[in-house]
Design a protein around this motif. Structure first.
Motif, PDB file in Angstrom:
ATOM      1  N   LYS A   1       0.813  -1.226   0.000  1.00 35.62           N
ATOM      2  CA  LYS A   1       0.000   0.000   0.000  1.00 35.62           C
ATOM      3  C   LYS A   1       0.845   1.275   0.000  1.00 35.62           C
ATOM      4  CE  LYS A   1      -2.627  -0.816   3.587  1.00 35.62           C
ATOM      5  NZ  LYS A   1      -3.672  -0.670   4.635  1.00 35.62           N
ATOM      6  N   LEU A   2       2.125   1.150   0.319  1.00 36.05           N
ATOM      7  CA  LEU A   2       2.978   2.338   0.393  1.00 36.05           C
ATOM      8  C   LEU A   2       3.073   3.016  -0.973  1.00 36.05           C
ATOM      9  CD1 LEU A   2       5.810   0.989   2.708  1.00 36.05           C
ATOM     10  CD2 LEU A   2       4.349   2.965   3.194  1.00 36.05           C
ATOM     11  N   ASP A   3       2.874   4.326  -0.970  1.00 33.33           N
ATOM     12  CA  ASP A   3       2.836   5.093  -2.212  1.00 33.33           C
ATOM     13  C   ASP A   3       3.594   6.413  -2.010  1.00 33.33           C
ATOM     14  OD1 ASP A   3       2.274   6.546  -4.478  1.00 33.33           O
ATOM     15  OD2 ASP A   3       0.095   6.412  -4.291  1.00 33.33           O
ATOM     16  N   PRO A   4       4.672   6.637  -2.768  1.00 38.94           N
ATOM     17  CA  PRO A   4       5.449   7.869  -2.583  1.00 38.94           C
ATOM     18  C   PRO A   4       4.651   9.140  -2.862  1.00 38.94           C
ATOM     19  CG  PRO A   4       6.150   6.706  -4.552  1.00 38.94           C
ATOM     20  CD  PRO A   4       5.223   5.793  -3.830  1.00 38.94           C
ATOM     21  N   LYS A   5       3.530   9.018  -3.608  1.00 41.05           N
ATOM     22  CA  LYS A   5       2.695  10.185  -3.891  1.00 41.05           C
ATOM     23  C   LYS A   5       1.801  10.549  -2.713  1.00 41.05           C
ATOM     24  CE  LYS A   5       2.624   9.226  -8.837  1.00 41.05           C
ATOM     25  NZ  LYS A   5       1.803   8.801  -9.990  1.00 41.05           N
ATOM     26  N   ASN A   6       1.675   9.621  -1.766  1.00 39.44           N
ATOM     27  CA  ASN A   6       0.908   9.875  -0.546  1.00 39.44           C
ATOM     28  C   ASN A   6       1.825  10.604   0.437  1.00 39.44           C
ATOM     29  OD1 ASN A   6      -0.273   9.704   2.029  1.00 39.44           O
ATOM     30  ND2 ASN A   6      -1.236   7.727   1.581  1.00 39.44           N
ATOM     31  N   PRO A   7       1.480  11.834   0.841  1.00 32.03           N
ATOM     32  CA  PRO A   7       2.356  12.607   1.748  1.00 32.03           C
ATOM     33  C   PRO A   7       2.727  11.855   3.019  1.00 32.03           C
ATOM     34  CG  PRO A   7       0.584  13.989   0.923  1.00 32.03           C
ATOM     35  CD  PRO A   7       0.266  12.588   0.485  1.00 32.03           C
ATOM     36  N   GLU A   8       1.826  10.995   3.505  1.00 31.35           N
ATOM     37  CA  GLU A   8       2.105  10.243   4.734  1.00 31.35           C
ATOM     38  C   GLU A   8       3.134   9.141   4.501  1.00 31.35           C
ATOM     39  OE1 GLU A   8      -1.536   8.818   6.374  1.00 31.35           O
ATOM     40  OE2 GLU A   8      -2.402  10.816   6.624  1.00 31.35           O
ATOM     41  N   HIS A   9       3.320   8.752   3.247  1.00 32.39           N
ATOM     42  CA  HIS A   9       4.262   7.673   2.931  1.00 32.39           C
ATOM     43  C   HIS A   9       5.567   8.178   2.330  1.00 32.39           C
ATOM     44  CE1 HIS A   9       0.519   4.863   2.217  1.00 32.39           C
ATOM     45  NE2 HIS A   9       0.634   5.268   3.465  1.00 32.39           N
ATOM     46  N   ALA A  10       5.601   9.439   1.948  1.00 26.23           N
ATOM     47  CA  ALA A  10       6.735   9.966   1.175  1.00 26.23           C
ATOM     48  C   ALA A  10       8.070   9.781   1.882  1.00 26.23           C
ATOM     49  CB  ALA A  10       6.497  11.436   0.850  1.00 26.23           C
ATOM     50  N   GLU A  11       8.124  10.094   3.182  1.00 24.35           N
ATOM     51  CA  GLU A  11       9.394   9.970   3.918  1.00 24.35           C
ATOM     52  C   GLU A  11       9.834   8.513   3.991  1.00 24.35           C
ATOM     53  OE1 GLU A  11      11.492  11.109   8.209  1.00 24.35           O
ATOM     54  OE2 GLU A  11       9.306  10.999   8.065  1.00 24.35           O
ATOM     55  N   ILE A  12       8.887   7.624   4.239  1.00 26.78           N
ATOM     56  CA  ILE A  12       9.212   6.195   4.315  1.00 26.78           C
ATOM     57  C   ILE A  12       9.851   5.733   3.011  1.00 26.78           C
ATOM     58  CG2 ILE A  12       8.242   3.863   4.475  1.00 26.78           C
ATOM     59  CD1 ILE A  12       5.993   5.096   6.215  1.00 26.78           C
ATOM     60  N   MET A  13       9.200   6.058   1.899  1.00 21.62           N
ATOM     61  CA  MET A  13       9.679   5.583   0.600  1.00 21.62           C
ATOM     62  C   MET A  13      11.015   6.219   0.223  1.00 21.62           C
ATOM     63  SD  MET A  13       7.496   3.358  -0.173  1.00 21.62           S
ATOM     64  CE  MET A  13       7.350   2.982  -1.912  1.00 21.62           C
ATOM     65  N   ALA A  14      11.189   7.481   0.597  1.00 25.23           N
ATOM     66  CA  ALA A  14      12.465   8.149   0.307  1.00 25.23           C
ATOM     67  C   ALA A  14      13.601   7.489   1.075  1.00 25.23           C
ATOM     68  CB  ALA A  14      12.368   9.629   0.657  1.00 25.23           C
TER      69      ALA A  14
ATOM     70  N   SER B   1      10.524   3.180  -5.214  1.00 24.13           N
ATOM     71  CA  SER B   1       9.437   3.802  -5.969  1.00 24.13           C
ATOM     72  C   SER B   1       8.121   3.112  -5.633  1.00 24.13           C
ATOM     73  CB  SER B   1       9.708   3.707  -7.472  1.00 24.13           C
ATOM     74  OG  SER B   1       9.871   2.351  -7.858  1.00 24.13           O
ATOM     75  N   LYS B   2       8.220   1.809  -5.330  1.00 22.08           N
ATOM     76  CA  LYS B   2       7.068   1.035  -4.871  1.00 22.08           C
ATOM     77  C   LYS B   2       7.577  -0.319  -4.387  1.00 22.08           C
ATOM     78  CE  LYS B   2       4.348  -0.853  -8.048  1.00 22.08           C
ATOM     79  NZ  LYS B   2       3.534  -1.083  -9.277  1.00 22.08           N
TER      80      LYS B   2
END
Length: 291
Positions: free
Chosen positions: A249-262, A267-268
């Motif tokens: 479910k993690l999505d870099p376009k979701n502000p709540e997930h952006a830091e995690i993905m970075a 990218s997914k």
């Protein structure tokens, strides 16, 4: 029966009840904790920093307390999964193969970053005379950790395919222990060349923690499968599904997930499977690292 005997029986009963309750509470507490670790391919402080927001996310998704514990070496992660001291671990491709063997095939890779389906390693140097793999003959060289997929096993495999035997053709071989340490080795002149995974190299370049006017990439490996998140085989299937779904479910376009993905440099996340690492297992056999 004397009053003393009655008292003693009552105390024994109370103690047994308390012990039973304590054990139940202990078991319940353990069941509510997700124990996580990762191969030490970077400094422990960096691993903790990278995991912190992901840990909070997994707590929210599973309703469990998540505890991340860095370990001293790659073998410790494998052994801890096999002995049920860990529930979830970030493994490299070769470490997963080792975990699969050590757990009699029960360890399950649940997800990997999309980038891990086409991973590469970078050969680096600060020596202007080194322009190709052939130029490594007679030079000092730094791998990462001996069990590192991208810092040792696969680069070694591709070196052999290029006709180079590190033990025979290099002047000296060192193992830095981690990807960032390999860059430090080369930058400081402790090794004339080295190899590390592309993801860490890119991160160090972006953070300006490496002087690219001094240390440069002179070769890149072909692609291979690498990192994944693996669970121990006897973990509750319902929890395995929760964890898998949480990553997917993690999505870099979701502000709540952006830091995690970075921080995960992803990218997914995509589903993973054991068969992805068959090529790495064959490479490990060819290198004499597996019997």
């Amino acid at each position: 029966m004397s009053s003393f005997s009655l008292r003693r029986m009552a105390l024994k009963g109370a103690f047994a009840c308390a012990l039973s309750t304590g054990l139940s509470l202990s078991a319940h507490a353990a069941a509510d904790v997700l124990r996580v670790s990762a191969i030490p391919d970077e400094a422990p402080t960096e691993l903790q920093r990278k995991f912190a927001p992901l840990g909070k996310y997994l707590e929210a998704q599973t309703g469990m307390k998540v505890i991340f514990t860095p370990v001293s070496d790659y073998a410790a992660v494998v052994e801890s999964l096999a002995t049920r001291k860990l529930d979830l671990a970030w493994l490299g491709g070769f470490t997963f193969v080792q975990a699969k063997i050590r757990t009699n095939g029960t360890a399950i890779p649940i997800v990997q970053r999309e980038e891990d389906a086409k991973f590469t390693s970078k050969f680096i140097t600060a020596d202007p005379t080194i322009k190709s793999l052939a130029d490594l003959k007679g030079k000092t060289f730094a791998f990462g950790a001996p069990s590192s997929t991208s810092g040792s096993l696969m680069p070694r495999f591709f070196l052999q395919q290029a006709g180079l035997n590190p033990e025979k053709d290099f002047k000296n071989i060192a193992f830095s222990g981690a990807h960032d340490a390999t860059v430090a080795f080369v930058a400081a002149g402790k090794a004339e060349a080295g190899v590390l995974n592309t993801s860490v190299w890119d991160k160090l370049v972006e953070a300006r923690k490496v002087d690219t006017d001094k240390v440069r990439v002179f070769a890149t490996t072909p692609t291979y499968f690498d990192y994944n998140w693996t669970v121990r085989g006897d973990l509750d299937p319902a929890l395995v599904k929760k964890l898998t779904d949480a990553f997917l479910k993690l999505d870099p376009k979701n502000p709540e997930h952006a830091e995690i993905m970075a921080l995960q440099r992803a990218s997914k996340f995509i589903p993973s499977k054991k068969e992805n690492y068959d090529g790495i297992e064959k490479a490990a056999h060819a290198a004499g690292l597996l019997k």
